[in-house]
Write an enzyme that holds these catalytic residues in place. Structure first.
Site, PDB file in Angstrom:
ATOM      1  CB  SER A 177      -0.960   0.021   1.193  1.00 45.95           C
ATOM      2  OG  SER A 177      -2.010  -0.887   0.994  1.00 45.95           O
ATOM      3  CE  LYS A 196      -4.750   1.687  -0.321  1.00 42.90           C
ATOM      4  NZ  LYS A 196      -4.001   0.423  -0.196  1.00 42.90           N
ATOM      5  CB  SER A 214      -4.041   1.483   4.094  1.00 42.69           C
ATOM      6  OG  SER A 214      -3.184   1.063   3.069  1.00 42.69           O
ATOM      7  CE  LYS A 264      -1.216   4.233   2.356  1.00 39.97           C
ATOM      8  NZ  LYS A 264      -1.235   3.173   3.399  1.00 39.97           N
TER       9      LYS A 264
END
Length: 365
Positions: free
Chosen positions: A142, A145, A199, A304
């Site tokens: 992820s 993203k 997420s 993140k």
């Protein structure tokens, strides 16, 4: 006075009477025994039926635990129960990450980090403070993203435009769940918020799907943006990170973090501690996937997290440590808390390595 013959006859009658009573008692006992035997025989099929039902239930539980696709109607009712009961444990199959398969987890480092890949850079001077396998190209989960958010932010799309989650946004890579049911309608800004902070996979996919030109165009722009930033080790195939074909290196990800940090919307949304989504009949509360956000010892400007089995636990951050603006990248870490522990070790290490400014002396007299 009775004669001997009469006495004998009377004795004979008494004996016969006793025999008759004994015989009757014997018949009664046999009848009771027979009835008890019939009851036992009658109960036996019931016990067998109960055991058979228990065996069927056990098979269903095993199938549910192991995830096998055998349906319930395939289990025969006439199957005989096992001779003896035993505890069945479903074996957990270990799926090595790509980094583990490449042997990267066998490499030691001075900080004894859990992550097989790590990179710490001074954002202002570009000085590399710590490096471990930073050129290895691995799945990034992820962390993808962050590029999804960058492409949307740079397109300057209307953040108030309403977008509806559809069946196309359902995960077909990992079969993961989502709290955003098909039919849920949120603004583009809300979907960005959930994708970067929590997420949310369906949110990220919907951002790519509804981009002008469609999902294919969006993925092309993701790769184009990476190339324009000099991220030569990076490749994207979809906007969520669920595919293990989304890959990059620590060096490229450090570049991405540095660029994303320049976008205020990405800084704000990725470091938000939590967010509530009002769906009318109910309210969904989302938390940040990075627990360090709520830690007062940290000053995080952008972050993140990411995880799929092929990538291990991943984390990228921009944070202020000992007065320095740092970019941290951790890839392929094993264990839920391991990447956070690595970040804590790096923070303490930088604090020790960085000389503290001398206190100003007050004039005397």
């Amino acid at each position: 006075m009775p004669t001997v013959a009469q006495a004998a006859t009377g004795t004979s009658k008494v004996a016969k009477s006793k025999k008759t009573v004994t015989a009757k008692n014997s018949v009664k006992r046999k009848t009771v025994v027979a009835r008890k035997s019939q009851v036992k025989v009658a109960k036996a099929p019931v016990r067998k039926t109960v055991k058979a039902a228990s065996a069927r239930n056990a098979r269903v539980k095993v199938q549910m635990a192991t995830g096998r696709t055998t349906s319930l109607h395939k289990i025969s009712v006439k199957q005989k129960p096992a001779a003896r009961s035993s505890v069945v444990r479903a074996a957990i199959v270990h799926r090595p990450s790509m980094g583990e398969s490449l042997g990267l987890r066998d490499n030691d480092d001075p900080l004894e980090l859990n992550s097989s890949v790590a990179l710490v850079i001074d954002q202002q001077t570009n000085e590399v403070l710590f490096s471990k396998n930073d050129s290895a190209v691995l799945p990034i989960a992820s962390l993808t993203k962050l590029m999804t958010g960058l492409v949307v932010a740079d397109a300057e799309l209307d953040m108030n435009e309403m977008i509806t989650i559809t069946g196309d946004d359902v995960d077909t890579f990992k079969g993961s769940r989502s709290r955003l049911a098909v039919g849920t309608t949120l603004s583009r800004g809300e979907l960005m918020h959930l994708a970067l902070m929590s997420s949310e996979n369906r949110a990220a996919h919907a951002l790519g799907r509804t981009y002008p030109g469609g999902l294919q165009e969006f993925v092309r722009l993701m790769n184009q943006k990476a190339a324009s930033l000099g991220m030569a080790d990076t490749r994207y195939v979809e906007p969520t990170g669920l595919s293990s074909l989304n890959q990059s290196s620590a060096r490229d990800l450090a570049t991405l973090v540095s660029v994303a940090y320049q976008r205020p919307i990405l800084r704000s949304l990725s470091t938000s501690p939590g967010y509530e989504v009002d769906l009318g009949r109910r309210t969904l509360h989302y938390n940040n996937s990075n627990r360090l956000i709520k830690n007062p010892d940290w000053d995080i400007g952008l972050q993140k997290t990411g995880y799929i089995s092929e990538a291990g636990r991943c984390l990228v951050m921009q944070a202020k440590v000992a007065g320095r603006q740092l970019i941290m990248v951790f890839l392929d870490s094993a264990g839920k808390l391991s990447r956070m522990q690595d970040a804590e070790r790096v923070r303490r290490w930088v604090e020790v390595q960085t000389p503290q400014p001398l206190a100003r002396q007050q004039p005397q007299g």
